[in-house]
Design an enzyme around this catalytic site. Structure first.
Site, mmCIF file in Angstrom:
data_model
loop_
_atom_site.group_PDB
_atom_site.id
_atom_site.type_symbol
_atom_site.label_atom_id
_atom_site.label_comp_id
_atom_site.label_asym_id
_atom_site.label_seq_id
_atom_site.Cartn_x
_atom_site.Cartn_y
_atom_site.Cartn_z
ATOM 1 N N SER A 23 2.134 -3.909 -1.661
ATOM 2 C CA SER A 23 1.596 -5.170 -1.149
ATOM 3 C C SER A 23 0.075 -5.177 -1.090
ATOM 4 C CB SER A 23 2.158 -5.388 0.255
ATOM 5 O OG SER A 23 1.441 -6.391 0.924
ATOM 6 N N GLU A 74 -1.437 -6.239 1.288
ATOM 7 C CA GLU A 74 -1.781 -5.878 2.667
ATOM 8 C C GLU A 74 -2.353 -4.464 2.748
ATOM 9 O OE1 GLU A 74 -1.610 -7.212 6.045
ATOM 10 O OE2 GLU A 74 -1.891 -8.928 4.746
ATOM 11 N N TYR A 94 2.568 -2.639 9.274
ATOM 12 C CA TYR A 94 3.213 -2.980 7.996
ATOM 13 C C TYR A 94 2.380 -2.442 6.828
ATOM 14 C CZ TYR A 94 4.543 -5.830 3.946
ATOM 15 O OH TYR A 94 4.916 -6.249 2.682
ATOM 16 N N LYS A 110 3.378 0.430 4.033
ATOM 17 C CA LYS A 110 3.377 0.162 2.584
ATOM 18 C C LYS A 110 2.486 1.167 1.842
ATOM 19 C CE LYS A 110 6.119 -3.424 1.763
ATOM 20 N NZ LYS A 110 7.313 -3.328 0.919
ATOM 21 N N ASN A 123 0.282 -12.420 -1.958
ATOM 22 C CA ASN A 123 1.241 -13.353 -1.345
ATOM 23 C C ASN A 123 1.859 -14.277 -2.391
ATOM 24 O OD1 ASN A 123 -0.831 -12.500 0.571
ATOM 25 N ND2 ASN A 123 0.241 -13.796 2.042
ATOM 26 N N GLY A 143 10.606 -17.072 3.953
ATOM 27 C CA GLY A 143 11.019 -17.031 5.357
ATOM 28 C C GLY A 143 10.240 -18.061 6.165
ATOM 29 N N PRO A 179 -3.548 -8.491 16.359
ATOM 30 C CA PRO A 179 -4.516 -7.564 16.970
ATOM 31 C C PRO A 179 -5.627 -7.172 16.006
ATOM 32 C CG PRO A 179 -2.268 -6.887 17.452
ATOM 33 C CD PRO A 179 -2.161 -8.017 16.464
HETATM 34 P P1 NAP Z 1 11.846 -11.014 2.802
HETATM 35 O O1 NAP Z 1 12.202 -12.397 2.386
HETATM 36 O O2 NAP Z 1 11.429 -10.757 4.199
HETATM 37 O O3 NAP Z 1 13.098 -10.078 2.436
HETATM 38 C C1 NAP Z 1 13.181 -8.776 2.933
HETATM 39 C C2 NAP Z 1 14.552 -8.222 2.580
HETATM 40 O O4 NAP Z 1 14.668 -6.914 3.156
HETATM 41 C C3 NAP Z 1 15.722 -9.051 3.158
HETATM 42 O O5 NAP Z 1 16.785 -9.038 2.236
HETATM 43 C C4 NAP Z 1 16.081 -8.272 4.399
HETATM 44 O O6 NAP Z 1 17.418 -8.461 4.828
HETATM 45 C C5 NAP Z 1 15.893 -6.848 3.883
HETATM 46 N N1 NAP Z 1 15.814 -5.856 4.949
HETATM 47 C C6 NAP Z 1 15.101 -5.913 6.096
HETATM 48 N N2 NAP Z 1 15.325 -4.811 6.827
HETATM 49 C C7 NAP Z 1 16.202 -4.044 6.138
HETATM 50 C C8 NAP Z 1 16.843 -2.816 6.384
HETATM 51 N N3 NAP Z 1 16.644 -2.121 7.508
HETATM 52 N N4 NAP Z 1 17.698 -2.332 5.450
HETATM 53 C C9 NAP Z 1 17.945 -3.027 4.309
HETATM 54 N N5 NAP Z 1 17.362 -4.205 4.019
HETATM 55 C C10 NAP Z 1 16.508 -4.704 4.934
HETATM 56 O O7 NAP Z 1 10.680 -10.438 1.855
HETATM 57 P P2 NAP Z 1 10.195 -10.940 0.414
HETATM 58 O O8 NAP Z 1 9.124 -11.937 0.611
HETATM 59 O O9 NAP Z 1 11.363 -11.262 -0.421
HETATM 60 O O10 NAP Z 1 9.481 -9.623 -0.124
HETATM 61 C C11 NAP Z 1 10.207 -8.637 -0.839
HETATM 62 C C12 NAP Z 1 9.471 -7.303 -0.740
HETATM 63 O O11 NAP Z 1 8.142 -7.452 -1.263
HETATM 64 C C13 NAP Z 1 9.293 -6.774 0.674
HETATM 65 O O12 NAP Z 1 9.329 -5.366 0.593
HETATM 66 C C14 NAP Z 1 7.899 -7.221 1.059
HETATM 67 O O13 NAP Z 1 7.372 -6.373 2.040
HETATM 68 C C15 NAP Z 1 7.189 -7.109 -0.264
HETATM 69 N N6 NAP Z 1 6.062 -8.006 -0.506
HETATM 70 C C16 NAP Z 1 6.201 -9.343 -0.322
HETATM 71 C C17 NAP Z 1 5.143 -10.189 -0.629
HETATM 72 C C18 NAP Z 1 5.259 -11.682 -0.491
HETATM 73 O O14 NAP Z 1 4.214 -12.352 -0.506
HETATM 74 N N7 NAP Z 1 6.444 -12.241 -0.409
HETATM 75 C C19 NAP Z 1 3.945 -9.648 -1.144
HETATM 76 C C20 NAP Z 1 3.872 -8.277 -1.337
HETATM 77 C C21 NAP Z 1 4.941 -7.460 -1.034
HETATM 78 P P3 NAP Z 1 17.808 -9.711 5.786
HETATM 79 O O15 NAP Z 1 17.899 -10.918 4.872
HETATM 80 O O16 NAP Z 1 19.092 -9.293 6.354
HETATM 81 O O17 NAP Z 1 16.696 -9.857 6.783
HETATM 82 O O1 F7E Z 2 0.125 -14.872 7.109
HETATM 83 C C1 F7E Z 2 -2.438 -16.498 9.148
HETATM 84 C C2 F7E Z 2 -2.148 -15.030 9.389
HETATM 85 O O2 F7E Z 2 2.446 -14.238 7.789
HETATM 86 C C3 F7E Z 2 -0.905 -15.290 6.245
HETATM 87 C C4 F7E Z 2 4.040 -10.984 3.763
HETATM 88 O O3 F7E Z 2 4.865 -11.446 2.718
HETATM 89 O O4 F7E Z 2 2.070 -11.378 2.459
HETATM 90 C C5 F7E Z 2 2.695 -11.694 3.682
HETATM 91 O O5 F7E Z 2 1.898 -11.273 4.776
HETATM 92 C C6 F7E Z 2 -2.163 -15.567 7.052
HETATM 93 C C7 F7E Z 2 -2.518 -14.444 8.034
HETATM 94 O O6 F7E Z 2 1.548 -13.606 5.502
HETATM 95 C C8 F7E Z 2 -0.257 -18.388 11.341
HETATM 96 O O7 F7E Z 2 -2.929 -14.530 10.477
HETATM 97 C C9 F7E Z 2 -2.349 -18.408 10.777
HETATM 98 O O8 F7E Z 2 -3.898 -14.206 7.965
HETATM 99 O O9 F7E Z 2 2.111 -15.927 5.929
HETATM 100 P P1 F7E Z 2 1.655 -14.713 6.633
HETATM 101 P P2 F7E Z 2 0.781 -12.205 5.420
HETATM 102 O O10 F7E Z 2 0.464 -11.661 6.742
HETATM 103 O O11 F7E Z 2 -0.356 -12.395 4.468
HETATM 104 C C10 F7E Z 2 1.819 -9.973 2.242
HETATM 105 C C11 F7E Z 2 1.177 -9.828 0.877
HETATM 106 C C12 F7E Z 2 3.020 -9.145 2.451
HETATM 107 O O12 F7E Z 2 3.182 -8.111 1.805
HETATM 108 C C13 F7E Z 2 3.874 -9.474 3.623
HETATM 109 O O13 F7E Z 2 5.182 -8.909 3.460
HETATM 110 O O14 F7E Z 2 -1.931 -16.722 7.831
HETATM 111 N N1 F7E Z 2 -1.752 -17.409 10.083
HETATM 112 N N2 F7E Z 2 -1.453 -19.013 11.568
HETATM 113 C C14 F7E Z 2 -0.458 -17.380 10.392
HETATM 114 N N3 F7E Z 2 0.561 -16.600 9.946
HETATM 115 C C15 F7E Z 2 1.794 -16.833 10.446
HETATM 116 N N4 F7E Z 2 2.840 -16.091 10.006
HETATM 117 N N5 F7E Z 2 2.031 -17.798 11.391
HETATM 118 C C16 F7E Z 2 1.044 -18.605 11.870
HETATM 119 O O15 F7E Z 2 1.267 -19.465 12.696
#
Ligand code: NAP
Ligand code: F7E
Length: 336
Positions: free
Chosen positions: A130, A132, A153, A157, A182, A189, A283
């Site tokens: 990621s 992140e 997180y 990663k 992202n 979700g 935080p």
């Molecule tokens: P997501 O929608 O939150 O999906 C996460 C998946 O992991 C869900 O199927 C969840 O199951 C499963 N999971 C959670 N805890 C688990 C556990 N203890 N054992 C087995 N499975 C578990 O995430 P996503 O957006 O599809 O992202 C996929 C992957 O890419 C993640 O690893 C995320 O950290 C990474 N990532 C995402 C982004 C992004 O922008 N979307 C960017 C960079 C990296 P449930 O459905 O039961 O909760």
């Molecule tokens: O936040 C700000 C928050 O939760 C984006 C995950 O898929 O991408 C994701 O992580 C930004 C942050 O995503 C709210 O503070 C403001 O700066 O949508 P987010 P994230 O933290 O970037 C990375 C690449 C991953 O790997 C992760 O798995 O938006 N923000 N107001 C807020 N964020 C949330 N959630 N809710 C708010 O109300």
């Protein structure tokens, strides 16, 4: 026929990856967690026409925190490819459950890599790394940018990233990191900021909600369209040599801009509906992530197709449609 094992198949990316792999003729095995309510809604699209799950998609109960479940699956399925998408993926939540996040998002990667070693199968491995991990290192970020994670997180990663590199170097496993920025869609979700905004906009436009409360509006992100990003995952595992790749659009926008564009899609002024509350701040924050995906473009032939405005409009339109369907009593959940 190739066989793939996908952890996190019920998540946003898992659902799109399943669709891609099935369209390419794979037999796909996915892990799902026991839940007290249906948790396969994102997989409904592939089942709707048939009325049941496709025959070449098999779901298994497993948990990344449970070594036995992981080892048994790899041994029994002997997959050609493993995509490790499962994670506790919410950055803000990782501050509340840091140890669990370290286990499921970090240590579990070693469980999978060890299971590959133990099985002796020449499986190719994809790790969902990621942006992140870059945390506070200023943009633009590419494969050579140092990591400085800003959350439990991000720390977890980084552990998984290096475990993947280490098992590639130590044991010759074909293991690749996709460092994805992202990426969003209407399957995102509901508590991630883009979907939180698009859902609220739809509900406000349809008269179900009166305001939207957000945290830091100044955070800058590089938001792409999820279905294009799972294509990049697949491409990485088709290369002769395993490697690490940044996947991003290179286009940066603030949370404020996202909200502005989303409300504009339904002809509303965002400032009339959005207020901020410190309870949604973290935080330690990641101020700006902007990716340089030129290596992926050069080596994989991958490039993003969907612009920021197209992404926002698509998410808002889908959520407006969902609210209308819900109103009309058209949404029926099926467990697949
Ligand atoms: P997501 O929608 O939150 O999906 C996460 C998946 O992991 C869900 O199927 C969840 O199951 C499963 N999971 C959670 N805890 C688990 C556990 N203890 N054992 C087995 N499975 C578990 O995430 P996503 O957006 O599809 O992202 C996929 C992957 O890419 C993640 O690893 C995320 O950290 C990474 N990532 C995402 C982004 C992004 O922008 N979307 C960017 C960079 C990296 P449930 O459905 O039961 O909760
Ligand atoms: O936040 C700000 C928050 O939760 C984006 C995950 O898929 O991408 C994701 O992580 C930004 C942050 O995503 C709210 O503070 C403001 O700066 O949508 P987010 P994230 O933290 O970037 C990375 C690449 C991953 O790997 C992760 O798995 O938006 N923000 N107001 C807020 N964020 C949330 N959630 N809710 C708010 O109300």
């Amino acid at each position: 026929m190739k066989t793939a094992l996908v952890t996190g198949v019920t998540g946003q990316d898992g659902s799109y990856l399943v669709e891609l792999l099935l369209s390419k003729g794979y037999e796909v095995h996915g892990t799902k967690r026991r839940s007290s309510s249906f948790n396969t809604s994102r997989l409904e699209d592939i089942s709707r026409e048939l009325g049941h799950r496709p025959d070449n998609l098999v779901l298994h109960y497993a948990d990344l925190a449970d070594s036995a479940s992981i080892t048994n699956l790899v041994r029994d399925i002997r997959p050609d490819e493993i995509y490790n998408l499962g994670a506790q993926s919410h950055v803000a939540v990782s501050f509340a459950v840091p140890e669990y996040t370290a286990d499921v998002t970090g240590v579990s990667t070693i469980r999978l890599l060890e299971a590959i070693r133990a099985s002796g199968v020449p499986t190719r491995f994809y790790q969902a790394s990621s942006s992140e991990m870059f945390g506070s290192t200023p943009p633009p970020q590419n494969e050579s940018t140092p990591f400085h994670p800003r959350s439990p997180y991000g720390v977890a990663k980084v552990y998984s990233y290096w475990a993947t590199v280490n098992y590639r170097e130590a044991y010759g496993i074909h293991a690749s990191n996709g460092i994805l920025f992202n990426h969003e869609s209407h399957r995102r979700g509901e508590t991630f900021v883009t979907r939180k905004i698009s859902r609220a906009v739809a509900r406000i436009a349809e008269g179900f909600q009166s305001e939207l409360v957000l945290g830091n509006l100044d955070a800058v992100r590089d938001w792409g369209y999820a279905p294009e990003y799972v294509e990049a995952m697949w491409l990485m595992l088709q290369q002769e040599t395993a490697d690490d790749y940044v996947i991003a659009t290179g286009e940066a926008h603030s949370v404020r801009e996202f909200a502005q564009a989303a409300f504009a899609r339904v002809n509303l002024d965002w400032e009339k509906f959005v207020r901020t509350d410190a309870r949604y701040e973290r935080p330690s924050e990641v101020d700006a992530l902007i990716g340089d995906a030129s290596k992926a473009r050069r080596v994989l032939g991958w490039k993003p197709q969907t612009s920021f405005v197209e992404l926002v409009n698509r998410m808002v339109d889908e959520d407006v449609q969902s609210v209308r369907d819900e109103k009309a009593g058209k949404l029926v959940r099926i467990d697949i």
